[in-house]
Design a protein around this motif. Structure first.
Motif, PDB file in Angstrom:
ATOM      1  N   GLY A 239       0.907  -1.151   0.084  1.00  0.00           N
ATOM      2  CA  GLY A 239      -0.051   0.001  -0.120  1.00  0.00           C
ATOM      3  C   GLY A 239       0.628   1.372  -0.040  1.00  0.00           C
ATOM      4  N   ILE A 240       0.351   2.206  -0.698  1.00  0.00           N
ATOM      5  CA  ILE A 240       0.970   3.640  -0.507  1.00  0.00           C
ATOM      6  C   ILE A 240       0.179   4.593  -0.157  1.00  0.00           C
ATOM      7  N   ARG A 241       0.850   5.743   0.089  1.00  0.00           N
ATOM      8  CA  ARG A 241       0.158   7.013   0.756  1.00  0.00           C
ATOM      9  C   ARG A 241      -0.445   7.716  -0.162  1.00  0.00           C
ATOM     10  N   THR A 242      -1.867   7.960  -0.268  1.00  0.00           N
ATOM     11  CA  THR A 242      -2.697   8.724  -1.055  1.00  0.00           C
ATOM     12  C   THR A 242      -3.350   9.834  -0.382  1.00  0.00           C
ATOM     13  N   PHE A 243      -4.277  10.622  -1.282  1.00  0.00           N
ATOM     14  CA  PHE A 243      -5.213  11.307  -0.598  1.00  0.00           C
ATOM     15  C   PHE A 243      -6.172  10.470   0.294  1.00  0.00           C
ATOM     16  N   GLU A 244      -6.428   9.643   0.175  1.00  0.00           N
ATOM     17  CA  GLU A 244      -7.609   8.628   0.707  1.00  0.00           C
ATOM     18  C   GLU A 244      -7.337   8.468   2.114  1.00  0.00           C
ATOM     19  N   THR A 245      -8.305   8.663   3.086  1.00  0.00           N
ATOM     20  CA  THR A 245      -8.137   8.546   4.453  1.00  0.00           C
ATOM     21  C   THR A 245      -8.945   7.497   5.137  1.00  0.00           C
ATOM     22  N   ARG A 246      -9.894   6.816   4.205  1.00  0.00           N
ATOM     23  CA  ARG A 246     -10.849   5.792   4.561  1.00  0.00           C
ATOM     24  C   ARG A 246      -9.895   4.477   5.101  1.00  0.00           C
ATOM     25  N   THR A 247      -8.565   4.408   4.640  1.00  0.00           N
ATOM     26  CA  THR A 247      -8.035   3.065   4.935  1.00  0.00           C
ATOM     27  C   THR A 247      -6.704   3.879   5.278  1.00  0.00           C
ATOM     28  N   ARG A 248      -5.705   2.906   5.822  1.00  0.00           N
ATOM     29  CA  ARG A 248      -4.389   3.220   6.535  1.00  0.00           C
ATOM     30  C   ARG A 248      -3.577   3.470   5.294  1.00  0.00           C
ATOM     31  N   ASN A 249      -3.759   2.801   4.044  1.00  0.00           N
ATOM     32  CA  ASN A 249      -3.159   3.197   2.889  1.00  0.00           C
ATOM     33  C   ASN A 249      -3.868   2.646   1.537  1.00  0.00           C
ATOM     34  N   THR A 250      -3.386   3.167   0.459  1.00  0.00           N
ATOM     35  CA  THR A 250      -3.973   2.630  -0.731  1.00  0.00           C
ATOM     36  C   THR A 250      -3.390   1.539  -1.351  1.00  0.00           C
ATOM     37  N   PHE A 251      -4.087   0.221  -1.477  1.00  0.00           N
ATOM     38  CA  PHE A 251      -3.532  -1.032  -1.685  1.00  0.00           C
ATOM     39  C   PHE A 251      -3.229  -1.050  -3.363  1.00  0.00           C
ATOM     40  N   ASP A 252      -2.007  -1.030  -3.985  1.00  0.00           N
ATOM     41  CA  ASP A 252      -1.764  -0.663  -5.344  1.00  0.00           C
ATOM     42  C   ASP A 252      -1.864  -2.110  -5.977  1.00  0.00           C
ATOM     43  N   VAL A 253      -2.970  -2.837  -6.089  1.00  0.00           N
ATOM     44  CA  VAL A 253      -2.966  -4.175  -6.792  1.00  0.00           C
ATOM     45  C   VAL A 253      -2.310  -4.272  -8.096  1.00  0.00           C
ATOM     46  N   ASN A 254      -2.507  -3.083  -8.802  1.00  0.00           N
ATOM     47  CA  ASN A 254      -1.930  -2.787 -10.161  1.00  0.00           C
ATOM     48  C   ASN A 254      -0.363  -3.356 -10.023  1.00  0.00           C
ATOM     49  N   ALA A 255       0.172  -3.095  -9.083  1.00  0.00           N
ATOM     50  CA  ALA A 255       1.715  -3.230  -8.928  1.00  0.00           C
ATOM     51  C   ALA A 255       2.298  -4.881  -9.075  1.00  0.00           C
ATOM     52  N   ILE A 256       1.202  -5.535  -8.681  1.00  0.00           N
ATOM     53  CA  ILE A 256       1.513  -7.000  -8.619  1.00  0.00           C
ATOM     54  C   ILE A 256       1.844  -7.367 -10.329  1.00  0.00           C
ATOM     55  N   PRO A 257       0.757  -7.308 -10.969  1.00  0.00           N
ATOM     56  CA  PRO A 257       1.259  -7.572 -12.484  1.00  0.00           C
ATOM     57  C   PRO A 257       2.337  -6.796 -13.129  1.00  0.00           C
ATOM     58  N   VAL A 258       2.246  -5.509 -12.567  1.00  0.00           N
ATOM     59  CA  VAL A 258       3.381  -4.439 -13.346  1.00  0.00           C
ATOM     60  C   VAL A 258       4.687  -5.156 -13.054  1.00  0.00           C
ATOM     61  N   LEU A 259       4.922  -5.246 -11.693  1.00  0.00           N
ATOM     62  CA  LEU A 259       6.369  -5.995 -11.189  1.00  0.00           C
ATOM     63  C   LEU A 259       6.731  -7.375 -11.929  1.00  0.00           C
ATOM     64  N   HIS A 260       5.429  -8.025 -12.141  1.00  0.00           N
ATOM     65  CA  HIS A 260       5.888  -9.227 -12.493  1.00  0.00           C
ATOM     66  C   HIS A 260       6.070  -9.166 -14.082  1.00  0.00           C
ATOM     67  N   HIS A 261       5.680  -8.256 -14.633  1.00  0.00           N
ATOM     68  CA  HIS A 261       6.073  -7.538 -16.269  1.00  0.00           C
ATOM     69  C   HIS A 261       7.486  -7.367 -16.199  1.00  0.00           C
TER      70      HIS A 261
END
Length: 342
Positions: A239-261
């Motif tokens: 998770g990374i820090r964004t403007f959203e405050t409803r969760t502790r961080n924003t889970f960047d699920v996109n990062a998983i396939p991008v990192l695999h690529h």
């Protein structure tokens, strides 16, 4: 720059080519896969004429690599890296592992939690002996005594330990204690002296993405470790820090396939730190699993309301057991062959 070697090349020819390249002041990284052998050439490759290399008998083709990360780059190493974490547990290349345990080591309850998560299917035990906290007045961990408790639990249950190292001066202590996987937390993701120090070992390193790191910056962190000689790096999206405050961080699920690529390194998802709330952890874990993560790191506590740190995001053993059942179903569904329409 990478040079793809012809299948007909002999080992002697390959060795001669590598020696010739290194004799000109470059570093090399040789990756021998099932289908082809690639020689990564690291340095100021503008000084190399690619047409000269392609004219050599053993070279199939030459390709420049624009990304600054080299050793972590899939172009240098097309095959998935499999990291051996000890105790017969491997991650990457189709090997899926779940790391579970309390946020911090608190005492003998570690053994109860460890037994519970292993019974549910976890294969690696996590727990913080040294805790990086935002406030200097918050609980900082048990220190060396915590490492000893983790080692005792590991010996009893035959599970690899994953625990965070915060200071380059402590790396030798972790080696002496037999820690199986050294974790670099988000706050230390760009602590370059620490990255270099763990890179001088051969112990697997679980590298978490920094609070506001880009994907390329995460891969450059891995490059620091690998450039010192340690190829055993596991990437972690937490998770990374964004403007959203409803969760502790924003889970960047996109990062998983991008990192695999982009990279051959295993990728783990941490839904606990990504969401910060127990009620969201399981959903995020399922998303990471479906996205192709090689593993998950999940916080579990026998009594979250009494946890010394991060109890708000910990699953109970019963919740973790239910999550593991569903994770297995998701993996079966994602990996099942798709029937063609008739």
């Amino acid at each position: 720059m990478i040079a793809v070697v012809k299948e007909t090349a002999t080992q002697d020819q390959l060795d001669h080519f590598v020696k010739w390249i290194e004799g000109r002041g470059f570093k090399t990284n040789v990756s021998q896969g099932d289908n082809e052998t690639i020689v990564g050439i690291i340095g100021d490759t503008t000084q190399i004429d690619p047409f000269l290399l392609e004219s050599m008998d053993i070279i199939e083709r030459v390709q420049r690599v624009s990304e600054p990360f080299k050793k972590a780059n899939r172009k240098f190493h097309p095959e998935d890296t499999v990291v051996d974490c000890g105790h017969g547990v491997k991650i990457g290349g189709g090997n899926f592992q779940v790391i579970a345990g309390p946020c911090s080591v608190e005492g003998k309850n570690l053994f109860e939690i460890a037994r519970a998560v292993k019974a549910s299917g976890a294969t690696m035990l996590r727990g913080g002996a040294y805790k990086p906290r935002t406030s200097p007045y918050s609980y900082q961990g048990m220190g060396e005594r915590g490492l000893d408790l983790l080692a005792e639990a590991s010996a009893e249950l035959d599970m690899p330990i994953v625990t965070e190292v915060m200071d380059p001066r402590d790396v030798q202590l972790f080696l002496d204690k037999g820690i199986d996987v050294m974790q670099i937390g988000a706050r230390n993701a760009q602590n370059f002296p620490l990255l270099r120090e763990v890179g001088k070992t051969q112990v697997p390193v679980l590298l978490k993405r920094g609070l506001s790191e880009t994907i390329d910056e995460l891969l450059m962190g891995a490059e620091y470790i690998m450039s010192e000689g340690n190829p055993n790096v596991i990437l972690c999206e937490r998770g990374i820090r964004t403007f959203e405050t409803r969760t502790r961080n924003t889970f960047d699920v996109n990062a998983i396939p991008v990192l695999h690529h982009l990279s051959h390194l295993p990728v783990v998802g941490d839904p606990s730190h990504a969401t910060g709330y127990t009620r969201y952890v399981r959903s995020a874990a399922y998303a990471a699993t479906a996205a192709g993560a090689d593993g998950l790191e999940i916080e579990v506590h026998d009594n979250p309301s009494e946890a010394w740190s991060d109890g708000a995001q910990a699953l109970t053993p019963a919740q973790f057991d239910d999550a593991m059942r569903r994770i297995r179903l998701i993996r079966e569904a994602v990996n099942a062959p798709v029937e063609e329409a008739k």
